[in-house]
Design a protein around this motif. Structure first.
Motif, PDB file in Angstrom:
ATOM      1  N   LYS A  21     -11.532  -1.544   8.175  1.00 12.71           N
ATOM      2  CA  LYS A  21     -10.804  -0.555   7.366  1.00 12.71           C
ATOM      3  C   LYS A  21      -9.929   0.348   8.225  1.00 12.71           C
ATOM      4  O   LYS A  21      -8.972   0.955   7.725  1.00 12.71           O
ATOM      5  CB  LYS A  21     -11.786   0.291   6.554  1.00 12.71           C
ATOM      6  N   ASP A  22     -10.225   0.432   9.538  1.00 13.12           N
ATOM      7  CA  ASP A  22      -9.456   1.297  10.430  1.00 13.12           C
ATOM      8  C   ASP A  22      -8.056   0.764  10.709  1.00 13.12           C
ATOM      9  O   ASP A  22      -7.193   1.504  11.178  1.00 13.12           O
ATOM     10  CB  ASP A  22     -10.200   1.484  11.764  1.00 13.12           C
ATOM     11  N   ILE A  23      -7.835  -0.533  10.461  1.00  8.39           N
ATOM     12  CA  ILE A  23      -6.511  -1.096  10.736  1.00  8.39           C
ATOM     13  C   ILE A  23      -5.648  -1.161   9.484  1.00  8.39           C
ATOM     14  O   ILE A  23      -4.469  -1.515   9.557  1.00  8.39           O
ATOM     15  CB  ILE A  23      -6.620  -2.501  11.350  1.00  8.39           C
ATOM     16  N   ILE A  24      -6.228  -0.823   8.334  1.00 10.94           N
ATOM     17  CA  ILE A  24      -5.513  -0.969   7.074  1.00 10.94           C
ATOM     18  C   ILE A  24      -4.686   0.278   6.763  1.00 10.94           C
ATOM     19  O   ILE A  24      -5.169   1.401   6.871  1.00 10.94           O
ATOM     20  CB  ILE A  24      -6.490  -1.230   5.913  1.00 10.94           C
ATOM     21  N   LYS A  25      -3.442   0.064   6.372  1.00 10.86           N
ATOM     22  CA  LYS A  25      -2.587   1.151   5.911  1.00 10.86           C
ATOM     23  C   LYS A  25      -2.336   0.992   4.416  1.00 10.86           C
ATOM     24  O   LYS A  25      -2.391  -0.119   3.876  1.00 10.86           O
ATOM     25  CB  LYS A  25      -1.238   1.141   6.649  1.00 10.86           C
ATOM     26  N   ASP A  26      -2.064   2.077   3.752  1.00  8.06           N
ATOM     27  CA  ASP A  26      -1.735   2.041   2.344  1.00  8.06           C
ATOM     28  C   ASP A  26      -0.926   3.287   1.999  1.00  8.06           C
ATOM     29  O   ASP A  26      -1.495   4.386   1.960  1.00  8.06           O
ATOM     30  CB  ASP A  26      -3.006   1.966   1.488  1.00  8.06           C
ATOM     31  N   PRO A  27       0.383   3.166   1.840  1.00  5.68           N
ATOM     32  CA  PRO A  27       1.158   1.930   1.740  1.00  5.68           C
ATOM     33  C   PRO A  27       1.679   1.451   3.097  1.00  5.68           C
ATOM     34  O   PRO A  27       1.606   2.174   4.092  1.00  5.68           O
ATOM     35  CB  PRO A  27       2.330   2.350   0.861  1.00  5.68           C
ATOM     36  N   TYR A  28       2.218   0.223   3.106  1.00  2.54           N
ATOM     37  CA  TYR A  28       2.980  -0.283   4.241  1.00  2.54           C
ATOM     38  C   TYR A  28       4.461  -0.035   3.941  1.00  2.54           C
ATOM     39  O   TYR A  28       4.939  -0.304   2.829  1.00  2.54           O
ATOM     40  CB  TYR A  28       2.725  -1.781   4.443  1.00  2.54           C
ATOM     41  N   ILE A  29       5.180   0.479   4.921  1.00  2.00           N
ATOM     42  CA  ILE A  29       6.597   0.820   4.733  1.00  2.00           C
ATOM     43  C   ILE A  29       7.457  -0.320   5.280  1.00  2.00           C
ATOM     44  O   ILE A  29       7.472  -0.577   6.485  1.00  2.00           O
ATOM     45  CB  ILE A  29       6.953   2.143   5.441  1.00  2.00           C
ATOM     46  N   LEU A  30       8.170  -1.005   4.383  1.00  2.00           N
ATOM     47  CA  LEU A  30       8.961  -2.175   4.763  1.00  2.00           C
ATOM     48  C   LEU A  30      10.452  -1.918   4.573  1.00  2.00           C
ATOM     49  O   LEU A  30      11.205  -2.808   4.176  1.00  2.00           O
ATOM     50  CB  LEU A  30       8.518  -3.389   3.927  1.00  2.00           C
TER      51      LEU A  30
END
Length: 346
Positions: A173-182
């Motif tokens: 869970k430490d590597i997950i972002k929300d949201p990802y900016i594309l």
């Protein structure tokens, strides 16, 4: 019986990933050695200026004379790179930077970024400066990428409730972002995007996508074939996270998430765990990257002890700082983490 082509493919990819790690580590050490010596010279120039100014009588006027005179003479001797503004940055660098943090165990100055990185970092407040310095080191950011990370307010998106990346006891869970900016894809937020187009754009801008994913990601492949008896399935994007020692499968949905999407991703993750990963790998991680989602659908679909499957939204534009803060607060509330708003309302 495992399909031979799948096993061979997985073995080759693991060898490739390990080779990348060795080469990249060696190159990074060379870059860091150059940065250390070059940045140290600017730091010591700043120290020299500050100490000279402190010895003057009328500090403000004398300090101006010190910088102007030194800039002229150094420029005559060495050419570009020693303007008044540069020497002022040297002074600010010395005054603001945490000296203890720049020292190695031997007491030697040890800088791991270029001076240009630090001229940008010293303009942030102390907390942000420390965070983004380590973030830039961990992710090997260029100056431009560092500026983009600050603009994207990454400090609020890296691990909910945490403002530093840790190299110990890191969890999926430490590597997950929300949201990802594309926003780097150049796609129109108001227009519907086909999933194949989104995938193509992500691979086309792979370096920037790896930067957005975070530290330690290596690209394995796109449309990765999974053979189950006589049936074949294809995972959109597959990565390997080196710190976690885990495969990471990313499925793309350019619409609102549906519960069936999570079931599909769960099957891919289970396949990797049983057929691809070896004894040295940790459990595979799945990320459902979607245009929108209902948090309750995610909650009711995934088991309570879920540690492998995650759903994150993507945005094709750069949100404002307030939007990102609101997004973070919403995620923290959903995960039972007390927020500033909660405290104010109690």
């Amino acid at each position: 019986m495992k399909p031979i082509n799948t096993e061979q493919n997985a073995t080759e990819e693991k060898l490739y990933t390990k080779a990348i790690s060795i080469v990249d580590t060696g190159r990074q050490k060379i870059v860091e050695a150059i940065y250390s010596e070059s940045t140290k010279s600017y730091y010591l120039l700043g120290k020299l200026i500050v100490e000279e100014e402190q010895g003057g009588q009328a500090k403000a006027e004398y300090g101006k004379q010190v910088v102007e005179g030194l800039a002229k003479r150094l420029t005559l001797r060495y050419g570009r790179g020693f303007s008044k503004s540069t020497l002022k940055d040297c002074r600010s660098f010395y005054q603001k930077y945490d000296l203890g943090k720049s020292q190695s165990l031997t007491g030697e100055l040890n800088f791991r970024l270029s001076f240009t990185h630090y001229t940008y970092l010293i303009r942030l407040d102390n907390e942000e400066m420390k965070f983004y310095e380590q973030y830039a080191i961990d992710n090997r950011l260029s100056v431009r990428a560092l500026q983009k990370a600050v603009q994207n307010f990454v400090i609020a998106r890296v691990t909910e409730g945490s403002k530093a990346l840790s190299t110990t006891e890191i969890k999926p869970k430490d590597i997950i972002k929300d949201p990802y900016i594309l926003d780097f894809l150049g796609l129109d937020e108001s227009q519907h995007t086909d999933e194949k187009v989104l995938e193509h754009k992500l691979v086309e801008h792979l370096e920037k996508f790896l930067l957005e994913l975070g530290r330690g990601f290596a690209f394995v492949g796109r449309q990765y074939r999974l053979t189950v008896s006589e049936d074949s399935f294809y995972a959109d994007l597959v990565f390997y996270n080196i710190p976690l020692k885990s495969y990471v499968i990313i499925e793309l949905k350019t619409r609102k998430l549906q519960h069936q999407d999570l079931g599909q991703l769960q099957m891919y993750v289970n396949y990797f765990d049983q057929e691809i990963k070896d004894i040295n790998d940790n459990d595979t991680i799945g990320i459902l990257l979607c245009r929108d989602k209902n948090e309750k659908v995610v909650e009711y679909t995934l088991p309570k002890n879920n540690k492998q499957i995650f759903a994150s939204k993507y945005k094709l534009y750069l949100p404002s700082k307030q939007e990102l803060e609101d997004e973070l607060e919403e995620q923290m509330m959903l995960n039972g983490i007390e927020t500033k708003t909660n405290k104010e309302n109690t």
